[in-house]
Design an enzyme around this catalytic site. Structure first.
Site, PDB file in Angstrom:
ATOM      1  N   SER A  83       0.973  -1.232  -0.023  1.00 13.91           N
ATOM      2  CA  SER A  83      -0.042   0.081  -0.307  1.00 13.91           C
ATOM      3  C   SER A  83       0.888   1.334  -0.066  1.00 13.91           C
ATOM      4  O   SER A  83       2.068   1.200   0.554  1.00 13.91           O
ATOM      5  CB  SER A  83      -0.976   0.212   1.326  1.00 13.91           C
ATOM      6  OG  SER A  83      -1.576   1.249   1.492  1.00 13.91           O
ATOM      7  N   TYR A  94      -1.647  -0.362  10.365  1.00 16.80           N
ATOM      8  CA  TYR A  94      -1.702  -0.730   9.003  1.00 16.80           C
ATOM      9  C   TYR A  94      -0.692  -0.343   8.141  1.00 16.80           C
ATOM     10  O   TYR A  94       0.216  -0.925   7.463  1.00 16.80           O
ATOM     11  CB  TYR A  94      -2.996  -0.058   8.421  1.00 16.80           C
ATOM     12  CG  TYR A  94      -3.282  -0.426   6.986  1.00 16.80           C
ATOM     13  CD1 TYR A  94      -3.687  -1.702   6.661  1.00 16.80           C
ATOM     14  CD2 TYR A  94      -3.036   0.595   5.945  1.00 16.80           C
ATOM     15  CE1 TYR A  94      -3.913  -1.923   5.506  1.00 16.80           C
ATOM     16  CE2 TYR A  94      -3.196  -0.023   4.850  1.00 16.80           C
ATOM     17  CZ  TYR A  94      -3.524  -0.840   4.212  1.00 16.80           C
ATOM     18  OH  TYR A  94      -3.755  -1.381   3.099  1.00 16.80           O
TER      19      TYR A  94
END
Length: 256
Positions: A151, A164
């Site tokens: 990501s 995250y």
């Protein structure tokens, strides 16, 4: 086709984790559409069978393999099942993952621990389970790829995505180190880092600031679709064997 053009995926044997929905399912459909035989790994067997049926209906070949990436035993069994059905894996896509949106203040360690077990340890377990096949394929001189969906959060500062972002930074860094180790052995390693992708994963986490940001982003049409990421993966693994696209960041054009 010239020697520098896209390579055929016709003889490739692919494994895609997180293949029951979202980015994983889109990648599986895309690879199968290019002729690869695809093993679909995820926990939800009913969803895997639906994706496999879609692939078969389009003329492709897919094998549903229910497996939890937090279980080393289930992954070992999955790798053996794929090998028996298709042969040694030469294309592994780590797409399974989860999302947690919260600040450190008030966060529960149990939630962070679960995220790390899926997003980091799950990827490491999957690599461990399929690496012998990848090394075998690389030694045979066949196109061989290890792709991990990371990501853009791997390189961003966002107080709502502490755990995250840490997990994605870990697997991007893992990919960079694995490329240095495995590249000389014929295994290409790629980290794909998408920005916001419209999938059901976004429905798993909520925070007032996050929800408002997503609402504005989607209203303006500034988000990627799962198929956009799948197309990038397909492009990366169809390059000539001498070409390794090691780290690919993908944004929607108008996303801030």
């Amino acid at each position: 086709m010239t020697s520098d053009g896209p390579e055929s995926l016709q003889s490739r044997i692919a494994v895609v984790t997180g293949a029951s929905s979202g980015i994983g399912a889109a990648i599986a459909r895309t690879l199968a559409g290019r002729g690869a035989r695809v093993a679909l790994l995820a926990r939800r067997q009913d969803r895997l069978e639906e994706v496999a049926k879609e692939i078969a209906g389009a003329g492709g070949e897919a094998l549903p393999v229910p497996a939890d990436i937090t279980s080393a035993g289930e992954l070992a069994d999955a790798s053996e099942r794929v090998r028996e059905a298709f042969g040694p894996t030469d294309l592994l896509v780590n797409s399974a993952g989860t999302l947690l949106v919260e600040t450190a203040e008030g966060a529960r360690f149990e939630d962070w621990q679960r995220l790390i077990d899926i997003n980091v340890n799950g990827v490491l377990r999957t690599v461990e389970a399929f690496l012998p096949d990848l090394l075998f394929s690389g030694a045979e001189g066949r196109p061989t790829d290890l792709v991990t969906i990371s990501s853009v959060s791997a390189g961003l500062v966002n107080p709502l995505l502490t755990a995250y972002g840490m997990s994605k930074a870990s697997i991007s860094h893992m990919s960079a180190n694995l490329r240095a180790e495995l590249g000389p052995k014929g295994v290409r390693v790629t980290a794909v880092e998408p920005a916001v992708v419209r999938t059901e994963l976004l429905e798993q986490a909520h925070h007032p600031l996050y929800d408002e940001y997503m609402r504005q982003l989607f209203a303006a049409g500034n988000a990627l679709a799962a198929q956009d990421v799948a197309d990038v993966v397909e492009f990366a693994v169809s390059r000539p064997p001498k070409v390794n696209l090691s780290r690919i960041t993908v944004h929607a054009t108008h996303q801030p």
